[in-house]
Design a protein around this motif. Structure first.
Motif, short mmCIF file in Angstrom:
data_model
loop_
_atom_site.label_atom_id
_atom_site.label_comp_id
_atom_site.label_asym_id
_atom_site.label_seq_id
_atom_site.Cartn_x
_atom_site.Cartn_y
_atom_site.Cartn_z
N VAL A 1 0.80 -1.23 -0.11
CA VAL A 1 -0.23 0.17 0.21
C VAL A 1 0.78 1.15 -0.26
N LEU A 2 2.16 1.46 0.56
CA LEU A 2 3.10 2.10 0.73
C LEU A 2 3.40 2.94 -0.40
N SER A 3 3.95 1.94 -1.27
CA SER A 3 4.42 1.74 -2.42
C SER A 3 3.18 2.60 -3.45
N LEU A 4 1.95 2.04 -3.63
CA LEU A 4 1.23 2.45 -3.83
C LEU A 4 0.59 3.63 -3.95
N ASN A 5 0.67 4.39 -2.72
CA ASN A 5 0.66 5.79 -2.49
C ASN A 5 2.09 6.79 -3.23
N MET B 1 5.18 14.18 7.39
CA MET B 1 4.95 13.46 5.73
C MET B 1 4.83 12.08 5.64
N LEU B 2 6.70 11.43 6.00
CA LEU B 2 6.27 9.84 5.65
C LEU B 2 5.79 9.03 6.75
N VAL B 3 5.95 9.77 7.94
CA VAL B 3 5.22 8.88 9.95
C VAL B 3 3.53 9.03 8.84
N SER B 4 2.84 10.70 8.87
CA SER B 4 2.09 9.78 8.08
C SER B 4 1.50 9.15 6.67
N LEU B 5 2.22 8.99 5.85
CA LEU B 5 1.95 8.14 4.91
C LEU B 5 1.99 6.86 5.58
N PHE B 6 2.76 6.73 6.00
CA PHE B 6 3.02 5.18 6.62
C PHE B 6 1.05 4.82 7.72
#
Lengths: 292, 314
Positions: A272-276, B136-141
């Motif tokens: 999911v992270l890759s897709l995001n 931003m990285l943490v929120s993407l996680f």
């Protein structure tokens, strides 16, 4: 007509060439794309890669720790090889993601375009259906539909497609509403182009960018939703391996063998992270004005 | 304003009617009826006349519109029917369980608001700094993790390895409730928190580039005052809209999270009912979910006026 087609093609090409150029400069997007590429290979060649049969039981060797000879990630409570189950699990997740978006995107774009372009009664009917569907929590709606059709991989894909087209319909409708008033549409009308021709040849190509962005995030959401449904027992049925259903019995073995609950979730997260990552980059490239 | 609220409350009626007709219609096309759902394999041991008598008793032989109207009539008197499997009145279960779900959802919302909004504002203010990149990285996680897995990880860390919080159920007493609430609320809030942080940041970035922000600074307001009073208040509007729409996703999420933490709310109740095809319970929970959603949006529409006096509902 010939000239027109040529123009359309060149415009499209430059848009996509520009998009690809921007993607290649974005480190996160390239990492995401590489991971997705590897995962796709793993899913396609699961038969060749997996060291063991993912559903074969070995009741004499349950809950083996990671790095056991022959089982790099150990075995689950029924002695099945965890790594093999993770490898086969990628099939279900990726398939669900892309097929659900295929269904939802097609239905949503067509209905949204019709709704926005023609307006009037058709628009009202489609939008009222969308409104009512929006009042339900997504997962509850999906659960209810799955309960009707019976839990299985195919039904789960159908159901998730059926409940997620509304997002695409709203998005496409709003864009078409504004495009409809543009001069190029008026020009097409004045040279006698039919409604269908205007809609499909002139308006929809302008919607593609936004839909592609939405679809990328859509795949991610579909994978998360499918994992949740399988976790609850309404999706992919055991013994078939799926990342969500591998976590269903988590309480039974999380103390004994934490890797069993860490690994499947990790796989979902990485996918999911890759897709995001890719979705974010695509949005920046294709639609700089869209927020978030 | 009062007139507006009154109109919105009236609009609630057709909306809920639509929702109830939709769910009722949905349940009519379900294969397998409540009798097999309740008695399972025992049905094979019953003779036809027994089954027939049960169907008659439960009103399953009447025409569908009659069944719906009868249900609606009782609904208006606060009677949601009885659960087919436990024979308990659905309203009793709903009243008992609803507060737990609402408490969970509100606690998550509180976590989201207290973490995400300051974080989003800081990220926007210090754009491209290391704080921004990490946030931003943490929120993407945050938005990329399945919430049930977040719950499992939290249980693993904070209930098993470092036993601080209880890992399932709801303890009694204020302290007990609070302690049992922490992990489920964090779990439910993670994904929304990531989403709202990103939204607050982008919304704030847009506001920061406006002329009135320059004016605010130029007339000598402190950085803090201009950020909060002029910046945040304007950046808040899209954030509120999203929080309202996403409240539904919190309710959706509660279905899964309540399962992970054995939380005694209606989410888990709904899933169990769906598995058993317990019609009255499914109808009741869905109606409660949809009603909550509609009311949330009403409250948010009123909040808009507070944050943006330009909006008037006359």
């Amino acid at each position: 007509m010939t000239t027109q087609e040529i123009t359309t093609v060149t415009v499209n090409r430059s848009l996509w060439a520009e998009t690809i150029r921007q993607l290649r400069r974005n480190v996160a997007a390239m990492v995401g794309l590489s991971i997705l590429f590897i995962l796709s290979l793993v899913a396609i060649f699961a038969d060749q890669i997996a060291p063991h049969d993912p559903i074969k039981l070995d009741l004499l060797h349950p809950l083996q720790p990671p790095l056991t000879p022959g089982h790099i990630l150990g075995t689950d409570d029924l002695g099945r090889d965890v790594l093999s189950r993770l490898i086969y699990g990628s099939r279900a997740s990726l398939m669900v993601g892309f097929i659900v978006v295929g269904i939802a995107g097609t239905v949503g774009v067509i209905l949204g375009a019709i709704s926005g372009y023609f307006g009037g009664k058709i628009d009202m009917i489609i939008m009222r259906v969308v409104d009512v569907l929006f009042a339900f929590p997504f997962l509850i709606l999906a659960l209810a539909f799955v309960a009707i059709l019976g839990p299985s991989l195919i039904n789960m894909m159908l159901v998730l497609g059926m409940v997620s087209w509304i997002g695409y319909a709203r998005l496409v409708r709003s864009v078409v509403l504004s495009l409809r008033e543009m001069t190029f549409v008026e020009a097409a009308h004045s040279v006698g182009a039919s409604d269908m021709r205007i809609l499909f040849q002139h308006i929809l190509p302008n919607v593609v960018g936004i839909v592609v962005v939405q679809a990328t995030f859509g795949v991610a959401q579909a994978i998360l939703a499918a994992a949740a449904l399988s976790f609850l027992g309404f999706g992919v049925q055991p013994p078939a391996a799926e990342w969500g259903n591998m976590l269903t019995k988590m309480r039974d073995f999380m103390r004994a063998q934490p890797v069993l609950v860490v690994a499947p979730g990790m796989m979902i997260m990485i996918t999911v992270l890759s897709l995001n990552f890719v979705g974010d980059a695509l949005r920046d490239a294709l639609d700089p004005y869209m927020r978030l | 304003m009062l007139k507006y609220i009154y109109q919105r409350l009236l609009l609630l009626i057709p909306m809920l009617l639509g929702v109830s007709i939709f769910t009722f219609g949905l349940l009519q096309i379900v294969p397998g009826d409540p009798i097999t759902g309740t008695f399972g394999l025992d049905v094979e041991n019953m003779d036809d006349s027994q089954i027939e008598r049960l169907r008659e008793q439960m009103g399953l032989n009447d025409p569908i519109p009659v069944q719906y109207l009868r249900y609606l009539g009782r609904l208006l008197q606060g009677d949601f029917g009885r659960s087919i499997s436990t024979r308990r009145p659905v309203s009793v279960d709903l009243v008992e369980r609803y507060p737990a779900t609402l408490l969970l959802a509100l606690a998550s919302l509180l976590i989201v608001v207290t973490i995400s909004i300051p974080l989003g504002v800081i990220s926007a203010r210090y754009r491209n700094s290391w704080v921004d990149h990490i946030a931003m990285l943490v929120s993407l996680f945050g938005v990329s993790m399945p919430n049930f897995w977040v719950g499992i990880m939290l249980i693993l860390i904070f209930a098993l390895y470092i036993p601080v919080f209880p890992s399932f159920g709801m303890r009694s007493g204020i302290e007990g409730t609070f302690m049992s609430l922490v992990l489920p609320a964090l779990t439910l809030g993670t994904s929304l928190a990531g989403f709202v942080t990103r939204l607050t940041r982008s919304s704030m970035l847009e506001v920061l580039s406006q002329d009135y922000m320059r004016t605010a600074r130029a007339k000598g307001l402190t950085e803090r005052a201009s950020l909060i009073r002029h910046g945040l208040k304007n950046a808040f509007i899209p954030v509120i809209t999203v929080l309202g729409l996403q409240f539904a996703s919190l309710l959706s999420g509660s279905v899964v999270v309540e399962r992970v933490f054995a939380w005694p709310g209606i989410g888990r109740f709904a899933v169990d009912a769906i598995a058993r095809r317990d019609y009255p319970v499914i109808m009741g929970t869905v109606l409660i979910f949809a009603t909550t959603f509609v009311f949330t949006n009403l409250i948010l529409d009123i909040l808009y006026v507070f944050f943006d006096p330009r909006i008037r509902y006359d």
